[in-house]
Design an enzyme around this catalytic site. Sequence first.
Site, PDB file in Angstrom:
ATOM      1  N   TYR A 204       1.157  -1.118   0.248  1.00  0.00           N
ATOM      2  CA  TYR A 204      -0.002   0.003  -0.057  1.00  0.00           C
ATOM      3  C   TYR A 204       0.784   1.327   0.215  1.00  0.00           C
ATOM      4  O   TYR A 204       0.455   2.805  -0.081  1.00  0.00           O
ATOM      5  CB  TYR A 204      -1.189   0.127   1.166  1.00  0.00           C
ATOM      6  CG  TYR A 204      -1.607  -1.225   1.101  1.00  0.00           C
ATOM      7  CD1 TYR A 204      -2.935  -1.769   0.201  1.00  0.00           C
ATOM      8  CD2 TYR A 204      -2.057  -2.117   2.090  1.00  0.00           C
ATOM      9  CE1 TYR A 204      -3.571  -2.378   0.747  1.00  0.00           C
ATOM     10  CE2 TYR A 204      -3.147  -3.238   1.494  1.00  0.00           C
ATOM     11  CZ  TYR A 204      -3.673  -3.344   1.444  1.00  0.00           C
ATOM     12  OH  TYR A 204      -4.558  -4.371   1.213  1.00  0.00           O
TER      13      TYR A 204
ATOM     14  N   ASN B  43     -12.791   4.027  -1.216  1.00  0.00           N
ATOM     15  CA  ASN B  43     -12.007   2.925  -1.260  1.00  0.00           C
ATOM     16  C   ASN B  43     -12.548   1.902  -0.308  1.00  0.00           C
ATOM     17  O   ASN B  43     -12.211   2.437   1.171  1.00  0.00           O
ATOM     18  CB  ASN B  43     -10.809   3.638  -0.798  1.00  0.00           C
ATOM     19  CG  ASN B  43      -9.619   1.611  -0.866  1.00  0.00           C
ATOM     20  OD1 ASN B  43     -10.303   0.944  -0.487  1.00  0.00           O
ATOM     21  ND2 ASN B  43      -9.074   2.501  -1.091  1.00  0.00           N
TER      22      ASN B  43
ATOM     23  N   HIS C 105     -15.261  -6.300  -1.000  1.00  0.00           N
ATOM     24  CA  HIS C 105     -15.624  -7.859  -1.846  1.00  0.00           C
ATOM     25  C   HIS C 105     -16.450  -8.336  -1.158  1.00  0.00           C
ATOM     26  O   HIS C 105     -16.736 -10.334  -1.420  1.00  0.00           O
ATOM     27  CB  HIS C 105     -14.060  -8.474  -1.623  1.00  0.00           C
ATOM     28  CG  HIS C 105     -12.485  -8.277  -2.062  1.00  0.00           C
ATOM     29  ND1 HIS C 105     -12.304  -6.984  -3.524  1.00  0.00           N
ATOM     30  CD2 HIS C 105     -11.790  -7.501  -0.888  1.00  0.00           C
ATOM     31  CE1 HIS C 105     -11.617  -6.297  -3.452  1.00  0.00           C
ATOM     32  NE2 HIS C 105     -11.073  -6.378  -2.433  1.00  0.00           N
TER      33      HIS C 105
ATOM     34  N   GLU D 212     -14.578   4.306  -7.939  1.00  0.00           N
ATOM     35  CA  GLU D 212     -14.283   2.968  -7.007  1.00  0.00           C
ATOM     36  C   GLU D 212     -12.845   3.169  -7.073  1.00  0.00           C
ATOM     37  O   GLU D 212     -12.150   2.846  -8.135  1.00  0.00           O
ATOM     38  CB  GLU D 212     -15.060   1.507  -7.283  1.00  0.00           C
ATOM     39  CG  GLU D 212     -14.173   0.823  -6.944  1.00  0.00           C
ATOM     40  CD  GLU D 212     -14.251  -0.961  -6.893  1.00  0.00           C
ATOM     41  OE1 GLU D 212     -15.725  -1.264  -7.904  1.00  0.00           O
ATOM     42  OE2 GLU D 212     -14.476  -1.969  -5.725  1.00  0.00           O
TER      43      GLU D 212
ATOM     44  N   HIS E  33      -8.487   1.744  -5.702  1.00  0.00           N
ATOM     45  CA  HIS E  33      -7.593   0.970  -4.860  1.00  0.00           C
ATOM     46  C   HIS E  33      -6.415   1.198  -5.094  1.00  0.00           C
ATOM     47  O   HIS E  33      -6.004   1.737  -5.854  1.00  0.00           O
ATOM     48  CB  HIS E  33      -7.932  -0.259  -5.128  1.00  0.00           C
ATOM     49  CG  HIS E  33      -9.710  -0.882  -5.192  1.00  0.00           C
ATOM     50  ND1 HIS E  33     -10.064  -0.964  -3.940  1.00  0.00           N
ATOM     51  CD2 HIS E  33     -10.432  -1.087  -6.081  1.00  0.00           C
ATOM     52  CE1 HIS E  33     -11.764  -1.841  -4.040  1.00  0.00           C
ATOM     53  NE2 HIS E  33     -11.840  -1.631  -5.189  1.00  0.00           N
TER      54      HIS E  33
ATOM     55  N   SER F 137      -3.777  -0.630  -4.300  1.00  0.00           N
ATOM     56  CA  SER F 137      -3.057  -1.818  -5.264  1.00  0.00           C
ATOM     57  C   SER F 137      -3.838  -2.151  -6.494  1.00  0.00           C
ATOM     58  O   SER F 137      -5.242  -1.635  -6.565  1.00  0.00           O
ATOM     59  CB  SER F 137      -3.342  -2.844  -3.677  1.00  0.00           C
ATOM     60  OG  SER F 137      -4.034  -4.010  -3.722  1.00  0.00           O
TER      61      SER F 137
HETATM   62  C1  DQA Z   1      -7.607  -2.036  -0.440  1.00  0.00           C
HETATM   63  C2  DQA Z   1      -7.710  -3.749  -1.664  1.00  0.00           C
HETATM   64  C3  DQA Z   1      -8.437  -4.115  -1.582  1.00  0.00           C
HETATM   65  O1  DQA Z   1      -8.691  -6.010  -1.142  1.00  0.00           O
HETATM   66  C4  DQA Z   1      -8.022  -4.409   0.353  1.00  0.00           C
HETATM   67  O2  DQA Z   1      -9.061  -5.323   1.583  1.00  0.00           O
HETATM   68  C5  DQA Z   1      -8.182  -2.891   1.157  1.00  0.00           C
HETATM   69  C6  DQA Z   1      -7.209  -1.991   0.070  1.00  0.00           C
HETATM   70  C7  DQA Z   1      -6.729  -1.206  -1.893  1.00  0.00           C
HETATM   71  O3  DQA Z   1      -6.818  -0.182  -1.879  1.00  0.00           O
HETATM   72  O4  DQA Z   1      -6.180  -1.910  -2.534  1.00  0.00           O
HETATM   73  O5  DQA Z   1      -8.121  -2.865   2.344  1.00  0.00           O
HETATM   74  O6  DQA Z   1      -9.107  -1.621  -1.159  1.00  0.00           O
END
Ligand code: DQA
Length: 167
Positions: free
Chosen positions: A41, A92, A98, A116, A118, A120
């Site tokens: 992250y 996020n 999930h 949305e 993320h 990662s």
């Molecule tokens: C996340 C990816 C998710 O799978 C994970 O549970 C997170 C962070 C991301 O920002 O990459 O908490 O949302």
Amino acid sequence: MTERAVITSLSQMLTQEFVFSILVLHGPNLNLLGQREPGIYGSVTLAEINRLLVAEGVKLQAEISHMQSNHEGVLVDAIHSASQDKQGILINAGAYTHTSVAIRDAIASVKLPTVEVHLSNIYQREAFRHHSYIAPVAIGQISGFGAESYRLGLIALMHHLKSRTTT
Ligand code: DQA
């Protein structure tokens, strides 16, 4: 910069009119950014991401409100409240991405354009992260660019809102 140019840009900043109010929602464990699995992250903290978004918002005429919660119902309540005074959501949802039908349904209920994001690339990771309950109710998703995912997501959301207003 000349003195006149400085005064002009300062007065532009002071008279800045925000055209859209955007809610930025951060889900569980994102309060630990900076110390949480930095190999995945990165080292940027949540406070730094929020500052970056507020600054980017000034450029884009977006007033940014942000909140983080580790609790699903609190996130659902925040989405409901957003329908009263916000025009879009940047989310996020962390691990709730999930698992949470409730957050998905809340976004579908308020009908606010939602992007949305993320940090990662969830599709490069474990199989359980490949499915998002949010994606079908979002206008789009940005995944894999670290903190930059948020900035790109805000630009995309504002582009969507502004093009909708002018068409
Ligand atoms: C996340 C990816 C998710 O799978 C994970 O549970 C997170 C962070 C991301 O920002 O990459 O908490 O949302």
